[in-house]
Design an enzyme around this catalytic site. Structure first.
Site, PDB file in Angstrom:
ATOM      1  N   GLY A   8       1.010  -1.119   0.076  1.00 18.58           N
ATOM      2  CA  GLY A   8      -0.105   0.052   0.011  1.00 18.58           C
ATOM      3  C   GLY A   8       0.975   1.307  -0.193  1.00 18.58           C
ATOM      4  O   GLY A   8       1.819   1.327  -0.618  1.00 18.58           O
ATOM      5  N   CYS A   9       0.419   2.186   0.526  1.00 15.33           N
ATOM      6  CA  CYS A   9       1.015   3.574   0.667  1.00 15.33           C
ATOM      7  C   CYS A   9       2.369   3.235   1.418  1.00 15.33           C
ATOM      8  O   CYS A   9       2.416   2.865   2.537  1.00 15.33           O
ATOM      9  CB  CYS A   9       0.068   4.544   1.454  1.00 15.33           C
ATOM     10  SG  CYS A   9       0.927   5.982   1.699  1.00 15.33           S
ATOM     11  N   PHE A  10       3.484   3.813   0.812  1.00 16.47           N
ATOM     12  CA  PHE A  10       4.999   3.647   1.396  1.00 16.47           C
ATOM     13  C   PHE A  10       4.945   4.351   2.644  1.00 16.47           C
ATOM     14  O   PHE A  10       5.870   4.210   3.362  1.00 16.47           O
ATOM     15  CB  PHE A  10       6.114   3.766   0.421  1.00 16.47           C
ATOM     16  CG  PHE A  10       6.104   5.114  -0.761  1.00 16.47           C
ATOM     17  CD1 PHE A  10       5.589   6.273   0.122  1.00 16.47           C
ATOM     18  CD2 PHE A  10       6.472   4.781  -1.726  1.00 16.47           C
ATOM     19  CE1 PHE A  10       5.741   7.385  -1.007  1.00 16.47           C
ATOM     20  CE2 PHE A  10       6.461   5.902  -2.582  1.00 16.47           C
ATOM     21  CZ  PHE A  10       6.130   7.055  -2.509  1.00 16.47           C
ATOM     22  N   CYS A  12       2.906   4.672   4.953  1.00 15.19           N
ATOM     23  CA  CYS A  12       2.457   3.758   6.083  1.00 15.19           C
ATOM     24  C   CYS A  12       3.219   2.823   6.748  1.00 15.19           C
ATOM     25  O   CYS A  12       2.843   2.311   7.802  1.00 15.19           O
ATOM     26  CB  CYS A  12       1.059   3.384   5.498  1.00 15.19           C
ATOM     27  SG  CYS A  12      -0.140   4.649   5.368  1.00 15.19           S
TER      28      CYS A  12
END
Length: 150
Positions: A8-10, A12
């Site tokens: 997912g979003c790096f 996070c």
């Protein structure tokens, strides 16, 4: 040694890898067809790249298996091309292996997790060879630290 994960979003996941024998982390892009992509390019969902974290680690201080545990624990590996509100192929769950041993360990950990029934759904994480890593822009590196979120 290197390990590379898309979860997912790096932003996070980076902070969770910056501990316990990890020498350094970099966020960036891997797995697509565009050379030298920018964040804006990757956000179009047309480059094929995943947002990833690349970890440099000392295997005498932290094992690849422990890194895999961190990866599995920090995202939902059952959602195809999304994590939470983030939707697109760039947010896919991916393990990019750098060695055949990493491939074997990653596949075994995925199989074990699937057999455990923890998620009650099929795990869609891909396990694929690492390709060229493109480091993301500086403002993405250690983003949570820069924003005072850790």
């Amino acid at each position: 040694m290197k390990a590379t994960f898309g979860a997912g979003c790096f932003w996070c996941i980076e902070n969770d890898f910056r501990k316990n024998g990890v020498m350094s982390t970099s966020v960036g892009y891997m797995g697509g067809h565009l050379k030298n992509p920018t964040y804006e390019d990757v956000c179009t969902d047309t480059t094929g790249h995943a947002e990833v974290i690349q970890v440099e680690y000392d295997s005498s201080k932290i094992s690849y298996g422990t890194l895999l545990d961190i990866f599995w624990r920090n995202h939902d590996p059952t959602t195809l091309n999304r994590q939470g509100p983030d939707i697109g192929k760039q947010y896919r769950s991916t393990i990019f292996f750098h060695t055949l041993e990493q491939e074997r360990e990653a596949q075994q950990s995925k199989d074990d997790l699937e057999k455990s029934g923890k998620y009650g759904k099929k795990i869609v994480t891909e396990i694929v060879p690492a390709t060229e890593f493109y480091k993301a822009e500086d403002y993405h590196q250690q983003y949570y630290e820069k924003c005072g979120l850790v």
